[in-house]
Design a protein around this motif. Sequence first.
Motif, PDB file in Angstrom:
ATOM      1  N   SER A  56       0.714  -1.246  -0.067  1.00 18.02           N
ATOM      2  CA  SER A  56       0.112   0.088  -0.179  1.00 18.02           C
ATOM      3  C   SER A  56       0.878   1.209  -0.105  1.00 18.02           C
ATOM      4  CB  SER A  56      -0.793   0.065   1.264  1.00 18.02           C
ATOM      5  OG  SER A  56      -2.175  -0.992   0.888  1.00 18.02           O
ATOM      6  N   PHE A  57       1.914   1.257   0.827  1.00 18.15           N
ATOM      7  CA  PHE A  57       2.755   2.552   0.909  1.00 18.15           C
ATOM      8  C   PHE A  57       3.569   2.513  -0.553  1.00 18.15           C
ATOM      9  CE2 PHE A  57       2.176   5.009   4.565  1.00 18.15           C
ATOM     10  CZ  PHE A  57       1.560   4.014   5.537  1.00 18.15           C
ATOM     11  N   LEU A  58       4.300   1.442  -1.230  1.00 15.29           N
ATOM     12  CA  LEU A  58       4.869   1.620  -2.126  1.00 15.29           C
ATOM     13  C   LEU A  58       4.052   1.999  -3.166  1.00 15.29           C
ATOM     14  CD1 LEU A  58       7.028  -1.685  -2.042  1.00 15.29           C
ATOM     15  CD2 LEU A  58       7.787   0.677  -1.823  1.00 15.29           C
ATOM     16  N   GLY A  59       2.654   1.327  -3.353  1.00 15.23           N
ATOM     17  CA  GLY A  59       1.642   1.814  -4.335  1.00 15.23           C
ATOM     18  C   GLY A  59       1.500   3.320  -4.507  1.00 15.23           C
ATOM     19  N   SER A  60       1.168   3.745  -2.934  1.00 17.59           N
ATOM     20  CA  SER A  60       1.039   5.189  -2.905  1.00 17.59           C
ATOM     21  C   SER A  60       2.189   6.007  -3.340  1.00 17.59           C
ATOM     22  CB  SER A  60       0.580   5.401  -1.591  1.00 17.59           C
ATOM     23  OG  SER A  60      -0.427   4.439  -0.801  1.00 17.59           O
ATOM     24  N   TYR A  61       3.390   5.653  -3.108  1.00 15.49           N
ATOM     25  CA  TYR A  61       4.573   6.316  -3.592  1.00 15.49           C
ATOM     26  C   TYR A  61       4.498   6.463  -5.046  1.00 15.49           C
ATOM     27  CZ  TYR A  61       9.345   7.243  -4.739  1.00 15.49           C
ATOM     28  OH  TYR A  61      10.581   7.940  -5.211  1.00 15.49           O
ATOM     29  N   ALA A  62       4.098   5.498  -5.712  1.00 17.28           N
ATOM     30  CA  ALA A  62       4.075   5.224  -7.253  1.00 17.28           C
ATOM     31  C   ALA A  62       3.259   6.240  -7.833  1.00 17.28           C
ATOM     32  CB  ALA A  62       4.098   3.648  -7.552  1.00 17.28           C
TER      33      ALA A  62
ATOM     34  N   VAL B 124       0.936  -3.612  -9.064  1.00 20.07           N
ATOM     35  CA  VAL B 124       1.815  -2.914  -8.150  1.00 20.07           C
ATOM     36  C   VAL B 124       3.349  -3.168  -8.671  1.00 20.07           C
ATOM     37  CG1 VAL B 124       2.374  -2.208  -6.102  1.00 20.07           C
ATOM     38  CG2 VAL B 124      -0.107  -2.826  -6.616  1.00 20.07           C
ATOM     39  N   LEU B 128       6.165  -0.397 -10.380  1.00 23.30           N
ATOM     40  CA  LEU B 128       7.386  -0.075  -9.441  1.00 23.30           C
ATOM     41  C   LEU B 128       8.770  -0.365  -9.965  1.00 23.30           C
ATOM     42  CD1 LEU B 128       6.119  -0.800  -5.857  1.00 23.30           C
ATOM     43  CD2 LEU B 128       7.016   1.199  -6.530  1.00 23.30           C
ATOM     44  N   LEU B 132       8.167   2.570 -13.464  1.00 22.87           N
ATOM     45  CA  LEU B 132       8.978   3.680 -12.926  1.00 22.87           C
ATOM     46  C   LEU B 132      10.224   4.046 -13.770  1.00 22.87           C
ATOM     47  CD1 LEU B 132       7.977   3.880  -9.417  1.00 22.87           C
ATOM     48  CD2 LEU B 132       6.716   4.872 -11.328  1.00 22.87           C
ATOM     49  N   PHE B 157       8.642  14.521  -1.836  1.00 27.35           N
ATOM     50  CA  PHE B 157       7.688  13.634  -1.496  1.00 27.35           C
ATOM     51  C   PHE B 157       6.904  14.046  -0.145  1.00 27.35           C
ATOM     52  CE2 PHE B 157       4.925   9.934  -1.607  1.00 27.35           C
ATOM     53  CZ  PHE B 157       4.929   9.312  -0.776  1.00 27.35           C
ATOM     54  N   TYR B 223      -5.617  -2.446  -6.948  1.00 27.92           N
ATOM     55  CA  TYR B 223      -4.676  -1.118  -6.577  1.00 27.92           C
ATOM     56  C   TYR B 223      -5.594   0.039  -6.504  1.00 27.92           C
ATOM     57  CZ  TYR B 223      -0.510   1.818  -7.552  1.00 27.92           C
ATOM     58  OH  TYR B 223       0.259   2.618  -7.572  1.00 27.92           O
ATOM     59  N   ASP B 226      -7.321   0.198  -3.374  1.00 26.25           N
ATOM     60  CA  ASP B 226      -6.267   0.570  -2.385  1.00 26.25           C
ATOM     61  C   ASP B 226      -5.969   2.102  -2.212  1.00 26.25           C
ATOM     62  OD1 ASP B 226      -3.016  -0.526  -1.275  1.00 26.25           O
ATOM     63  OD2 ASP B 226      -4.731  -0.366  -0.217  1.00 26.25           O
ATOM     64  N   LEU B 227      -5.692   2.631  -3.505  1.00 22.83           N
ATOM     65  CA  LEU B 227      -5.204   3.882  -3.585  1.00 22.83           C
ATOM     66  C   LEU B 227      -6.456   4.986  -3.180  1.00 22.83           C
ATOM     67  CD1 LEU B 227      -3.519   3.994  -7.189  1.00 22.83           C
ATOM     68  CD2 LEU B 227      -2.405   4.559  -4.901  1.00 22.83           C
ATOM     69  N   MET B 230      -5.982   4.909   0.660  1.00 21.06           N
ATOM     70  CA  MET B 230      -4.946   5.434   0.941  1.00 21.06           C
ATOM     71  C   MET B 230      -5.002   7.051   0.853  1.00 21.06           C
ATOM     72  SD  MET B 230      -3.007   3.229   2.461  1.00 21.06           S
ATOM     73  CE  MET B 230      -1.193   3.620   2.830  1.00 21.06           C
TER      74      MET B 230
END
Lengths: 67, 419
Positions: A56-62, B124, B128, B132, B157, B223, B226-227, B230
């Motif tokens: 979740s955190f990595l996905g939010s960063y992305a 995901v 990443l 990216l 960030f 995903y 989840d976003l 979050m």
Amino acid sequence: MNNTLPEYKYDKNPKTLSEVMIGFVRNILETICPLLKYGPFPKLLDKLFASQFARSFLGSYAMLLLM
Amino acid sequence: MVDFSKNKSVYAEKKQRMIDVANGKTPDRIPVCSFIESYALAYAGTTIKDVEGHLIKHAKSYGEIYKDIYFDCAYVSYLTHSLKLGKVLGSEVFFASDDGVTLQHKEDCPMTPADYEKISKDPVMWILDEFLPRKFPKFDASNEDQLKAFFASLPPFLEFAGTLVVGNLYFEKFLGMPVVVGGSAEMPLDFYFDFLRGFKGTTIDIRRNKEALLEAKEAIKDYCYDLTKMTHLMMTMPPHIKTLPWLLDNGINAVIRGGEPKLQEFPWILNPCHMPPFLSDDQFEELYLDDFVEFATYIQNHGGHMFTVLEGQWGEKKLQMLNERVPKNSVTFVVENDDIFEAKKTLGKNNSIMGGMPLSMLRNGTKSECIDYAKKLINEVGIDGGYVFATDKVLLAPGDVDLKNYAAVNEFVHVYGQY
């Protein structure tokens, strides 16, 4: 289907980008609290970084980079 | 001297108006919401460069216009993209125009049809580890250099997160102004359209790689959910101790344990919809509608409210399909190029709508023309509640509006728009 992949890819790395990021965060945690390197903690950290919580955190960063 | 006590009650009153509209209740008066992004900086006489890295100056600059023109609610209290974050990673996708204020972006979506198989297995990790590095030159490097780039990306960030928290806090405490955007819901197909395959790629794939696209669309759904969770948690950061239990509850149960979130009824979760104007009615029904209904239902069932921007022109048929399927009082629809008077008759039956005041009229028309049009909106669209007055488009650039007209219509709606 077009099977051409982009040519601009640095593909000689031993680790993926997410492994680099996780490694960085893990190093910080272990530096702040060296106890995490011993006993049951390394395995717990492995679980933590493989969990949905970490995704979740990595996905939010992305997502913030993509926005 | 700031009267915090007065701001607290003004904030509560204005927020309640938005909540009443969302819940299908008639508020005491029609709320007036801004649709202002980088224009706020031009109003304050600052530029993007002036406020980068200065959280308080950023918040104060964004807030200037709200001191002079009447609003019940702000769209956002900060610049919605971080230019620094992209620059640090070698990307020029986001940039400011020569005026130093107007935020623009180019399309950079280096996913190809050959990627569908991998992304469908784990979206995901694919984003990443493969996407990216393609998109950001500094990540297309050795592990050692990737680490340096990641480390360099953390200050901007955190700065972006900071502008969000400071901006919302400043608006609430110092201006008594609620901010409507608190989270982001991206439809799965829009995710490919906006970020991964782009406009050309996605519209081609709908015809030439449909099965692969559909599979990838399903795969990325978790995903997207989840976003939504979050971003809502991060952007609804409670600026006071009373809502700390909510954050802790969600932090432990929804984030760490991966359980169901408890969303707040305000602020709303922004859902910018980009693909539908480029889909036929049949394609919309086949590829987009089910996901939209699912997200609207999910957000409502978890206590939240979706704030959908119907970007471009959708057409009557698509709006009818939405009205038939979207749960009652789950969404506030911002109408852009569709006829808002017609949208009131379809979407407005079961959900609330926002917008309608043509930005072009505010920029080029006379004061009396603008007020007459605002009156028409109040009388026809706001007749029975379910309406938030706003411009039809976002204010971005310095010349986007004639301020005298803007101030006049907002004041008029605030006074005339009483129930």
